[in-house]
Design an enzyme around this catalytic site. Structure first.
Site, short mmCIF file in Angstrom:
data_model
loop_
_atom_site.label_atom_id
_atom_site.label_comp_id
_atom_site.label_asym_id
_atom_site.label_seq_id
_atom_site.Cartn_x
_atom_site.Cartn_y
_atom_site.Cartn_z
N GLU A 192 17.50 27.81 -41.48
CA GLU A 192 16.36 27.01 -41.08
C GLU A 192 15.09 27.48 -41.80
O GLU A 192 14.42 28.41 -41.33
CB GLU A 192 16.13 27.14 -39.57
CG GLU A 192 17.25 26.58 -38.72
CD GLU A 192 16.72 25.98 -37.42
OE1 GLU A 192 17.06 24.82 -37.16
OE2 GLU A 192 15.96 26.63 -36.69
N GLY B 241 13.54 17.94 -33.16
CA GLY B 241 12.86 16.71 -32.74
C GLY B 241 13.82 15.55 -32.52
O GLY B 241 13.73 14.83 -31.52
N GLY C 108 10.11 20.89 -38.11
CA GLY C 108 9.12 19.98 -37.51
C GLY C 108 8.06 19.48 -38.48
O GLY C 108 7.06 18.89 -38.05
N HIS D 135 15.54 32.05 -33.23
CA HIS D 135 14.83 30.86 -33.74
C HIS D 135 13.45 31.30 -34.21
O HIS D 135 12.82 32.17 -33.60
CB HIS D 135 14.72 29.80 -32.63
CG HIS D 135 14.24 28.49 -33.15
ND1 HIS D 135 12.91 28.25 -33.42
CD2 HIS D 135 14.91 27.36 -33.49
CE1 HIS D 135 12.78 27.02 -33.89
NE2 HIS D 135 13.98 26.45 -33.94
C1 PEP Z 1 14.53 23.50 -35.04
O1 PEP Z 1 13.43 23.84 -34.61
O2 PEP Z 1 15.53 24.22 -34.88
C2 PEP Z 1 14.63 22.23 -35.75
C3 PEP Z 1 15.69 21.97 -36.47
O3 PEP Z 1 13.56 21.41 -35.56
P1 PEP Z 1 13.27 19.99 -36.24
O4 PEP Z 1 14.59 19.26 -36.37
O5 PEP Z 1 12.34 19.30 -35.27
O6 PEP Z 1 12.65 20.26 -37.55
#
Ligand code: PEP
Length: 233
Positions: free
Chosen positions: A156, A215, A162, A84
């Site tokens: 991601e 979140g 976030g 991550h």
């Molecule tokens: C994450 O940190 O893997 C993520 C998807 O966070 P968020 O949905 O809060 O953006």
């Protein structure tokens, strides 16, 4: 497939209350809950699979504070997020660390959910394709074909995590297709600022097999809404 990353949230009692709400979620999609490590032993859901947020690169021994893949497996953990961006950035996790973690997980029959994505600067400088291709190459170099095929890949973008920002569908499909070329046999997920309003945009993608929620995973009401939207499409 929906992966719920609780990150560093929920005390013991908060987690127990949260699970009571999740109990009502009908298993309409594959849902994987990744609680904070200390809450793993309190996991008691039958409609949802258990995941972890990280694992040690060591298999056992004198590594204070670490949790090994065999320890996770002994608590029936079936999936584990690896690489991550928060671990890469805040805990200086390297490609080599990630590789060791993947190997340890696979040896213990835990499916790694490997996170990859570009930074805002890389996106602004049109380096996303290069970044994703290189990251995929490095990952595959160190693993056998059989090992690679067992991975779940989570796209991601770091700038989306976030932040409330999301890629547009053209950008998303372009980047996912790079990952699909590199991982043709793998499930590919998207994570970063998904909410009950923008999930529809991601549903337009032909390349996605699911979503990773940070979140939003903390809010059972929103989760129920997301599952309803996914079910109706
Ligand atoms: C994450 O940190 O893997 C993520 C998807 O966070 P968020 O949905 O809060 O953006």
């Amino acid at each position: 497939m929906l992966v719920l990353n609780n990150k560093c949230n929920f005390t013991k009692n908060e987690f127990i209350d949260y699970q009571k709400e999740l109990q009502e979620i009908a298993a309409t999609a594959d849902v994987i809950l990744c609680p904070t490590a200390i809450n793993i032993s309190n996991f008691n859901l039958t409609n949802i699979s258990l995941g972890a947020q990280d694992v040690s690169k060591f298999s056992k021994g004198a590594h204070t504070g670490e949790i090994s893949a065999s320890q996770l497996a002994s608590y029936n953990v079936k999936y584990c997020i690896v690489g991550h961006s928060e671990r890469r950035t805040s805990f200086h996790e390297t490609e080599n660390d990630i590789n060791l973690k993947i190997k340890n997980l696979l040896e213990n029959n835990i499916i790694p959910i490997v996170c990859l994505g570009e930074t805002l600067l890389e996106k602004q400088e049109n380096l996303t394709s290069e970044k994703l291709t290189n990251a995929a190459k490095k990952l595959k170099n160190n693993l056998t074909k059989e090992e690679v095929n067992k991975l779940i890949i989570a796209y991601e973008p770091l700038w989306a995590i976030g932040s409330g920002l999301i890629p547009n569908i053209t950008e998303l499909e372009q980047n996912l297709s790079i990952l699909k070329q590199n991982f043709p046999h793998n499930k590919i997920l998207y994570g970063g600022s998904i909410d009950t309003n923008n999930i529809k945009i991601f549903q337009e993608s032909t390349l996605l097999d699911g979503y990773l929620l940070g979140g939003l995973s903390l809010n059972p009401t929103s989760l129920k809404k997301i599952l309803k939207i996914l079910k109706n499409n």
